[in-house]
Design a protein around this motif. Structure first.
Motif, PDB file in Angstrom:
ATOM      1  N   ALA A 194      -5.854   4.900  -6.156  1.00 34.16           N
ATOM      2  CA  ALA A 194      -6.365   6.045  -5.402  1.00 34.16           C
ATOM      3  C   ALA A 194      -7.392   5.597  -4.370  1.00 34.16           C
ATOM      4  N   LEU A 195      -8.227   4.627  -4.731  1.00 34.10           N
ATOM      5  CA  LEU A 195      -9.200   4.087  -3.777  1.00 34.10           C
ATOM      6  C   LEU A 195      -8.499   3.469  -2.572  1.00 34.10           C
ATOM      7  N   ALA A 196      -7.438   2.702  -2.825  1.00 34.12           N
ATOM      8  CA  ALA A 196      -6.709   2.062  -1.730  1.00 34.12           C
ATOM      9  C   ALA A 196      -6.062   3.096  -0.816  1.00 34.12           C
ATOM     10  N   THR A 197      -5.512   4.174  -1.402  1.00 38.70           N
ATOM     11  CA  THR A 197      -4.904   5.230  -0.593  1.00 38.70           C
ATOM     12  C   THR A 197      -5.944   5.926   0.266  1.00 38.70           C
ATOM     13  N   ALA A 198      -7.104   6.216  -0.319  1.00 33.86           N
ATOM     14  CA  ALA A 198      -8.178   6.858   0.445  1.00 33.86           C
ATOM     15  C   ALA A 198      -8.704   5.933   1.544  1.00 33.86           C
ATOM     16  N   ALA A 199      -8.740   4.638   1.267  1.00 29.83           N
ATOM     17  CA  ALA A 199      -9.260   3.686   2.251  1.00 29.83           C
ATOM     18  C   ALA A 199      -8.403   3.662   3.516  1.00 29.83           C
ATOM     19  N   THR A 200      -7.085   3.748   3.364  1.00 28.14           N
ATOM     20  CA  THR A 200      -6.217   3.735   4.552  1.00 28.14           C
ATOM     21  C   THR A 200      -6.478   4.948   5.436  1.00 28.14           C
ATOM     22  N   ASP A 201      -6.704   6.116   4.822  1.00 30.89           N
ATOM     23  CA  ASP A 201      -6.974   7.318   5.608  1.00 30.89           C
ATOM     24  C   ASP A 201      -8.335   7.236   6.274  1.00 30.89           C
ATOM     25  N   LEU A 202      -9.306   6.667   5.584  1.00 31.30           N
ATOM     26  CA  LEU A 202     -10.651   6.561   6.158  1.00 31.30           C
ATOM     27  C   LEU A 202     -10.675   5.606   7.351  1.00 31.30           C
ATOM     28  N   ILE A 203      -9.883   4.551   7.298  1.00 33.58           N
ATOM     29  CA  ILE A 203      -9.814   3.633   8.436  1.00 33.58           C
ATOM     30  C   ILE A 203      -9.292   4.366   9.664  1.00 33.58           C
ATOM     31  N   TRP A 204      -8.269   5.212   9.469  1.00 30.08           N
ATOM     32  CA  TRP A 204      -7.728   5.994  10.588  1.00 30.08           C
ATOM     33  C   TRP A 204      -8.752   7.012  11.086  1.00 30.08           C
ATOM     34  N   GLN A 238      -7.072  -6.858  -2.757  1.00 28.69           N
ATOM     35  CA  GLN A 238      -7.478  -7.560  -1.548  1.00 28.69           C
ATOM     36  C   GLN A 238      -7.781  -6.584  -0.408  1.00 28.69           C
ATOM     37  N   PHE A 239      -6.993  -5.510  -0.309  1.00 33.20           N
ATOM     38  CA  PHE A 239      -7.189  -4.551   0.775  1.00 33.20           C
ATOM     39  C   PHE A 239      -8.549  -3.863   0.664  1.00 33.20           C
ATOM     40  N   VAL A 240      -8.866  -3.340  -0.513  1.00 36.17           N
ATOM     41  CA  VAL A 240     -10.155  -2.667  -0.697  1.00 36.17           C
ATOM     42  C   VAL A 240     -11.296  -3.655  -0.570  1.00 36.17           C
ATOM     43  N   ARG A 241     -11.101  -4.874  -1.096  1.00 40.12           N
ATOM     44  CA  ARG A 241     -12.148  -5.895  -0.980  1.00 40.12           C
ATOM     45  C   ARG A 241     -12.432  -6.227   0.477  1.00 40.12           C
ATOM     46  N   ASP A 242     -11.390  -6.319   1.307  1.00 45.09           N
ATOM     47  CA  ASP A 242     -11.590  -6.602   2.728  1.00 45.09           C
ATOM     48  C   ASP A 242     -12.341  -5.463   3.408  1.00 45.09           C
ATOM     49  N   CYS A 243     -12.039  -4.230   3.037  1.00 46.92           N
ATOM     50  CA  CYS A 243     -12.753  -3.084   3.622  1.00 46.92           C
ATOM     51  C   CYS A 243     -14.242  -3.141   3.292  1.00 46.92           C
ATOM     52  N   ILE A 244     -14.557  -3.550   2.063  1.00 49.16           N
ATOM     53  CA  ILE A 244     -15.968  -3.660   1.669  1.00 49.16           C
ATOM     54  C   ILE A 244     -16.632  -4.844   2.370  1.00 49.16           C
ATOM     55  N   LYS A 245     -15.910  -5.957   2.427  1.00 48.50           N
ATOM     56  CA  LYS A 245     -16.461  -7.162   3.058  1.00 48.50           C
ATOM     57  C   LYS A 245     -16.715  -6.965   4.539  1.00 48.50           C
ATOM     58  N   ALA A 248     -13.423   0.802 -11.874  1.00 48.64           N
ATOM     59  CA  ALA A 248     -12.764   0.611 -10.579  1.00 48.64           C
ATOM     60  C   ALA A 248     -13.770   0.168  -9.528  1.00 48.64           C
ATOM     61  N   ILE A 249     -14.990   0.728  -9.580  1.00 42.79           N
ATOM     62  CA  ILE A 249     -16.024   0.322  -8.617  1.00 42.79           C
ATOM     63  C   ILE A 249     -16.409  -1.132  -8.838  1.00 42.79           C
ATOM     64  N   THR A 250     -16.562  -1.515 -10.097  1.00 42.96           N
ATOM     65  CA  THR A 250     -16.899  -2.907 -10.410  1.00 42.96           C
ATOM     66  C   THR A 250     -15.796  -3.854  -9.954  1.00 42.96           C
ATOM     67  N   LEU A 251     -14.561  -3.468 -10.180  1.00 40.53           N
ATOM     68  CA  LEU A 251     -13.430  -4.299  -9.766  1.00 40.53           C
ATOM     69  C   LEU A 251     -13.378  -4.449  -8.253  1.00 40.53           C
ATOM     70  N   ALA A 252     -13.733  -3.387  -7.519  1.00 40.66           N
ATOM     71  CA  ALA A 252     -13.708  -3.447  -6.060  1.00 40.66           C
ATOM     72  C   ALA A 252     -14.786  -4.377  -5.510  1.00 40.66           C
ATOM     73  N   ASN A 253     -15.921  -4.437  -6.188  1.00 45.57           N
ATOM     74  CA  ASN A 253     -17.030  -5.243  -5.697  1.00 45.57           C
ATOM     75  C   ASN A 253     -17.070  -6.649  -6.285  1.00 45.57           C
ATOM     76  N   ASN A 254     -16.251  -6.909  -7.316  1.00 43.67           N
ATOM     77  CA  ASN A 254     -16.251  -8.209  -7.967  1.00 43.67           C
ATOM     78  C   ASN A 254     -15.071  -9.024  -7.452  1.00 43.67           C
ATOM     79  N   PRO A 255     -15.301 -10.155  -6.802  1.00 42.84           N
ATOM     80  CA  PRO A 255     -14.195 -10.932  -6.226  1.00 42.84           C
ATOM     81  C   PRO A 255     -13.385 -11.725  -7.236  1.00 42.84           C
ATOM     82  N   ILE A 256     -13.730 -11.660  -8.513  1.00 42.77           N
ATOM     83  CA  ILE A 256     -13.040 -12.467  -9.522  1.00 42.77           C
ATOM     84  C   ILE A 256     -11.837 -11.698 -10.050  1.00 42.77           C
TER      85      ILE A 256
END
Length: 396
Positions: A279-289, A335-342, A314-322
């Motif tokens: 769900a985070l990844a789906t929301a991220a694509t719309d927010l980029i647009w 990788q997609f959500v991590r790149d958006c955060i990075k 899910a928040i921890t997983l998004a911010n943790n690169p491991i």
């Protein structure tokens, strides 16, 4: 244009047919019309939006004008009236069109001016749906779907009822443009359009009864902060048949709800963390647009957009690169959500479940909870003010 193959006149092979009907009957006519219309606007100084091809923008010095085109329905707004009047005179001379004044009705949507801005609804269109469904005089109800679904009958409806079901549900999809409160129920109904059962037909009737009681409800558009913020949520294994999850998100520009979505996930999530992460990844694509779009309206997007989620894992997983053994199969979304955060496009933060506004897009809720979230989503009816104007209601 050319003569159709097999019907070429040997005496006049270069001639074309004389049309005796409206040009709207041709498949390519909307594209050709848009090309002709946009060519004139480009010569005036407009440019195409990179986020939305149907949006054209004019920016010169401090003058900003925006035109939104849907076939031959056109919205025009800007901050410099002399330039707008000059453009209108040129358009009237080049094309046969009429200036209908301030917007009140556009593509089935009614726009009412209020003391705080605008109020957008589809009450007339909703009434037409009720008339076609034969439920004009039905008894209203307080929620679009029951809090729990109990399967009582699995018998299919007749072919005539199935056709009627598909017609009404297809019409309801367009109603969700201004009614995000019915998005989850409409999405659930759309999943059974190929072979509706009696339970699906009963759910449709309940939804129509809810619409009957909320005909004038819509979305207010008010001025204020221009900060973009979004909510993302997921209902893990919510479908009892295939155990797939439902993603939902909504985005606010200040206090105005500008985007939302209800979508059933394509694969079965093995955990609630995985479902929330998709769900985070789906929301991220719309927010980029959305960031690209509002940037063209000269709204600064230098700061990361806050995306709120109620799942700490899910928040921890998004911010943790491991990578972890249990999350290797969601590497692409990871990788997609991590790149958006990075890249500082997103900042994912935690929100308590009781404050999660996207909850209304992922599951059926009790009437008190549904009414509470509907109010927080600003879905309301315009109220007549004692001062003589119209203002949107603060509560539903």
């Amino acid at each position: 244009m050319a003569q159709p193959q097999g019907f070429v006149d040997p005496l006049y092979p270069d001639h074309v047919c004389l049309l005796q009907k409206s040009i709207y009957g041709l498949k390519q006519s909307p594209r050709k019309w848009f090309e002709t219309f946009s060519t004139y606007l480009l010569s005036f100084g407009f440019t195409h939006s990179t986020a939305d091809p149907s949006l054209l923008l004019y920016s010169k010095n401090s003058v900003n004008i925006y035109i939104l085109v849907y076939v031959d329905d056109i919205l025009l707004t800007g901050n410099h009236d002399p330039t707008i009047q000059h453009l209108l005179r040129g358009l009237s001379a080049e094309f046969h069109m009429k200036n209908l004044g301030p917007i009140t009705y556009f593509l089935g949507m009614q726009i009412i001016s209020t003391v705080h801005g605008l109020h957008m609804s589809q009450s007339t269109y909703a009434s037409e749906i009720l008339n076609r469904a034969g439920m004009k005089d039905c008894k209203p109800i307080s929620s679009p779907s029951p809090s729990k679904f109990f399967s009582k009958s699995s018998s299919p409806v007749s072919s005539a009822e199935a056709e009627h079901f598909r017609h009404v549900v297809g019409s309801l999809q367009y109603l969700t443009i201004t009614r995000p409160d019915i998005s989850f129920t409409v999405n659930k109904l759309c999943q059974h359009m190929h072979a509706p059962l009696e339970d699906d037909f009963n759910l449709l009737k309940r939804l129509l009864r809810y619409i009957k009681g909320t005909l004038s409800f819509g979305l207010p558009i008010s001025s204020g902060s221009l900060d973009l913020i979004a909510y993302s949520d997921s209902d893990w294994a919510g479908d009892p048949t295939d155990r797939k999850s439902t993603s939902g998100y909504c985005a606010f520009l200040g206090d105005t709800l500008v985007s939302w979505c209800v979508k059933k996930q394509k694969t079965v999530a093995r955990s609630s963390t995985e479902a929330e992460y998709h769900a985070l990844a789906t929301a991220a694509t719309d927010l980029i647009w959305l960031r690209r779009l509002i940037n063209e309206f000269k709204i600064p997007t230098s700061h990361p957009t806050v995306l709120l989620c109620d799942n700490i894992s899910a928040i921890t997983l998004a911010n943790n690169p491991i990578f972890h053994a249990r999350t290797k199969h969601i590497e692409i979304d990871f990788q997609f959500v991590r790149d958006c955060i990075k890249n500082q496009v997103l900042h994912i933060d935690h929100v308590y479940t009781q404050d999660q506004l996207a909850d209304v897009f992922t599951k059926s809720l009790s009437i008190p909870r549904f009414t509470q979230l509907r109010a927080k989503l600003t879905i309301s009816a315009p109220l007549v003010s004692l001062r003589g104007g119209i203002e949107p209601s603060d509560q539903c």
